[in-house]
Design an enzyme around this catalytic site. Structure first.
Site, PDB file in Angstrom:
ATOM      1  N   PHE A   4       0.827  -1.205   0.000  1.00 24.98           N
ATOM      2  CA  PHE A   4       0.000   0.000   0.000  1.00 24.98           C
ATOM      3  C   PHE A   4       0.863   1.257   0.000  1.00 24.98           C
ATOM      4  O   PHE A   4       2.022   1.235   0.394  1.00 24.98           O
ATOM      5  CB  PHE A   4      -0.968  -0.017   1.185  1.00 24.98           C
ATOM      6  CG  PHE A   4      -0.319  -0.007   2.543  1.00 24.98           C
ATOM      7  CD1 PHE A   4       0.271   1.152   3.035  1.00 24.98           C
ATOM      8  CD2 PHE A   4      -0.309  -1.146   3.341  1.00 24.98           C
ATOM      9  CE1 PHE A   4       0.855   1.186   4.289  1.00 24.98           C
ATOM     10  CE2 PHE A   4       0.279  -1.129   4.603  1.00 24.98           C
ATOM     11  CZ  PHE A   4       0.870   0.043   5.075  1.00 24.98           C
ATOM     12  N   SER A  58       8.432   4.644   7.922  1.00 21.15           N
ATOM     13  CA  SER A  58       8.238   3.405   7.176  1.00 21.15           C
ATOM     14  C   SER A  58       6.986   2.704   7.680  1.00 21.15           C
ATOM     15  O   SER A  58       6.450   3.032   8.741  1.00 21.15           O
ATOM     16  CB  SER A  58       9.443   2.489   7.354  1.00 21.15           C
ATOM     17  OG  SER A  58       9.410   1.947   8.664  1.00 21.15           O
ATOM     18  N   LYS A  59       6.560   1.729   6.881  1.00 21.70           N
ATOM     19  CA  LYS A  59       5.368   0.980   7.269  1.00 21.70           C
ATOM     20  C   LYS A  59       5.604   0.302   8.620  1.00 21.70           C
ATOM     21  O   LYS A  59       4.698   0.173   9.421  1.00 21.70           O
ATOM     22  CB  LYS A  59       5.042  -0.049   6.191  1.00 21.70           C
ATOM     23  CG  LYS A  59       4.681   0.650   4.883  1.00 21.70           C
ATOM     24  CD  LYS A  59       4.374  -0.293   3.742  1.00 21.70           C
ATOM     25  CE  LYS A  59       4.188   0.541   2.471  1.00 21.70           C
ATOM     26  NZ  LYS A  59       4.050  -0.239   1.267  1.00 21.70           N
ATOM     27  N   ARG A  60       6.841  -0.101   8.836  1.00 24.80           N
ATOM     28  CA  ARG A  60       7.158  -0.758  10.107  1.00 24.80           C
ATOM     29  C   ARG A  60       6.978   0.184  11.300  1.00 24.80           C
ATOM     30  O   ARG A  60       6.663  -0.228  12.390  1.00 24.80           O
ATOM     31  CB  ARG A  60       8.595  -1.300  10.074  1.00 24.80           C
ATOM     32  CG  ARG A  60       8.653  -2.789  10.362  1.00 24.80           C
ATOM     33  CD  ARG A  60      10.039  -3.345  10.108  1.00 24.80           C
ATOM     34  NE  ARG A  60      10.464  -3.040   8.732  1.00 24.80           N
ATOM     35  CZ  ARG A  60      11.667  -2.556   8.412  1.00 24.80           C
ATOM     36  NH1 ARG A  60      12.553  -2.318   9.339  1.00 24.80           N
ATOM     37  NH2 ARG A  60      11.971  -2.318   7.147  1.00 24.80           N
ATOM     38  N   GLY A 112       4.748   2.378  11.640  1.00 27.61           N
ATOM     39  CA  GLY A 112       3.368   2.834  11.798  1.00 27.61           C
ATOM     40  C   GLY A 112       2.854   3.744  10.687  1.00 27.61           C
ATOM     41  O   GLY A 112       1.801   4.342  10.858  1.00 27.61           O
TER      42      GLY A 112
END
Ligand code: GLU
Length: 472
Positions: free
Chosen positions: A14, A237-239, A241
């Protein structure tokens, strides 16, 4: 020259604010110059390809109004083109089939490490490479060169020849690498400005080398600093949040708020202005005002910006947007009533998904246990000093007065203010007690309007019920 920019996402999951901000900046540069914005899906890394993300990218951009003048073009549908350009390099002696296995390459790398030397592919070129017929990766034969170039954001940049090395153009699966495909595509699509994230900056010297080998004039290059996580230390980053951009849609953020917020993540117009309309951005946006250091992502600021755009909305428009966000108990409620409720909370609404929490007491009886808990342990400090009998007395006085009200907001206001005087009470006591009785909530929209919208029957009923609860 027509300004043509592009957004070239890899469909690997996404989109989050980082990617969307890149798209927005590229779009603004194009629109500012009355130019064109192209969407190109870079789907050549088959191992990282996520089927859904193609659609996700398109839906996200369309929700935000970042519309492409051309595209989406998909690199996976242009393989012949890359092959054609790769063969030009082979013919010119500037590309060779790479015969090494991953283990052999690893061996070279380890040897360089042991010798404390930087590893360079070009020091291991095979003496007599096999003819390239696909199957083996095709590697660029670089010519180590020192470069000085101008970045539209960062200014004058330079790099030594050690940053130029041989790299893969076409992988063994027949797909081109990003390093190769984007250069061919930017050229064929007449891209005038390449606007992309900082992560590609170290690769620019080798791109410059490839432009030269292909005989292509390189476009304006613009490097965008990272969007940093909330701690300001790491790239968002997606990590850490970073949310799916469409989550903001689902939670009831307004696209114009996200646009304004994202535009000011690393850009300003040289004034203190913090909120911009899309038209203002199009007329004001310039790459040389993009900041050089990372921009910190601050969700609280986004909430503030979104609240601003919600307050600006004409009530009728906000009502349309609120569709789908009401509490379930509002399902059968009258639209006039819902509009009145919405106007009351518009002032304090930060995103539309807050509607159920802020308005459910308009559509359903507050829970007697919540009311009791709030009286037992009130958030309003001044209420703490009153015992139940005193609270009951207050509410009885309110009831007596409001029974004679026409229940217009103005009349409710004047009656309750009168009572305040008469009882020598304080808003933090009298109004707080009424609010708890009527809403069962810690906070509510302004009290007089709340009572008026709720109406006389419901308000008095609830005050009565609270009196009973306090007597029990
Ligand atoms: N496909 C690259 C990415 O998603 C695009 C970089 C570029 O804009 O050239 O990061």
């Amino acid at each position: 020259m027509t300004v043509r920019t592009r957004f070239a996402p890899s469909p690997t999951g996404f989109m989050h604010v980082g990617g969307v901000r890149t798209a927005l900046f590229a779009w603004l540069v194009a629109k500012h110059a009355d130019g064109e914005f192209i969407l190109r899906i870079e789907d050549t890394d088959r191992s990282r390809h996520v089927e859904e993300s193609d659609r996700h990218i398109i839906e996200s951009l369309s929700w935000l109004g970042i519309t492409a003048d051309e595209g989406p073009a998909r690199q996976s549908e242009r393989l012949d083109m890359y092959k054609e350009w790769a063969n030009k390099l082979v013919a010119a002696g500037r590309a060779y089939a790479d015969p090494y296995s991953p283990e052999e390459l690893d061996g070279f790398r380890q040897a360089a490490q042991a010798a404390k030397k930087p590893f360079l592919f070009r020091e291991h070129r095979p003496a007599d490479p096999p003819q390239w017929k696909g199957g083996l990766p095709l590697r660029f034969k670089s010519e180590p060169t020192a470069y000085e170039w101008q970045d539209a954001v960062l200014g004058e940049l330079s790099a030594g020849p050690e940053t130029v090395d041989d790299f893969i153009l076409i992988k063994s699966d027949g797909y081109p690498t990003y390093n190769f495909a984007h250069i061919v595509d930017d050229h064929l699509m007449s891209i005038s400005h390449v606007i992309r994230s900082q992560e590609f900056l170290p690769s620019v010297p080798k791109f410059l080398n490839l432009y030269e080998a292909l005989g292509i004039d390189f476009p304006v290059l613009a490097t965008l600093p990272y969007v940093m996580g909330p701690d300001g230390k790491k790239k968002l980053s997606k990590r850490d949040g970073a949310k799916d951009i469409l989550d903001y849609k689902r939670e009831g953020y307004l696209p114009e708020a996200l646009i304004s917020f994202l535009a000011t993540l690393g850009w300003n117009d040289g004034t203190e202005q913090e909120i911009f309309t899309v038209d203002e951005l199009i007329s004001k946006f310039r790459l040389d005002r993009v900041q050089h250091s990372g921009a910190k992502f601050d969700e609280q600021r986004l909430l503030w910006v979104n609240g601003h755009f919600i307050r600006q909305k004409p009530p009728g428009e906000l009502y349309e947007l609120a569709d789908g966000f009401w509490p379930a108990s509002a399902m059968d409620a009258d639209s006039g009533y819902k509009k009145a409720v919405l106007e009351l909370v518009q002032e304090r609404l930060k995103y539309l998904n807050e509607l159920p929490g802020l308005t459910s007491f308009f559509f359903e009886e507050p829970n007697a246990r919540d009311i009791k808990a709030l009286f037992d342990n009130p958030v309003d400090k001044q209420l703490k000093n009153l015992d139940k009998a005193q609270l009951k007395q207050l509410l009885e006085a309110v009831k007596d007065s409001l029974e004679h009200s026409d229940f217009s907001q103005a009349d409710i206001e004047s009656r309750l203010n009168e009572l305040l005087q008469k009882l020598n009470s304080k808003p933090g006591i009298l109004f707080a007690a009424v609010r708890i009785a009527v809403t069962g909530a810690k906070a509510s929209p302004q009290l007089f309007g709340t009572l008026a919208v709720l109406d006389k029957a419901k308000s008095l009923l609830r005050i009565n019920q609270a009196i009973d609860a306090l007597a029990a």
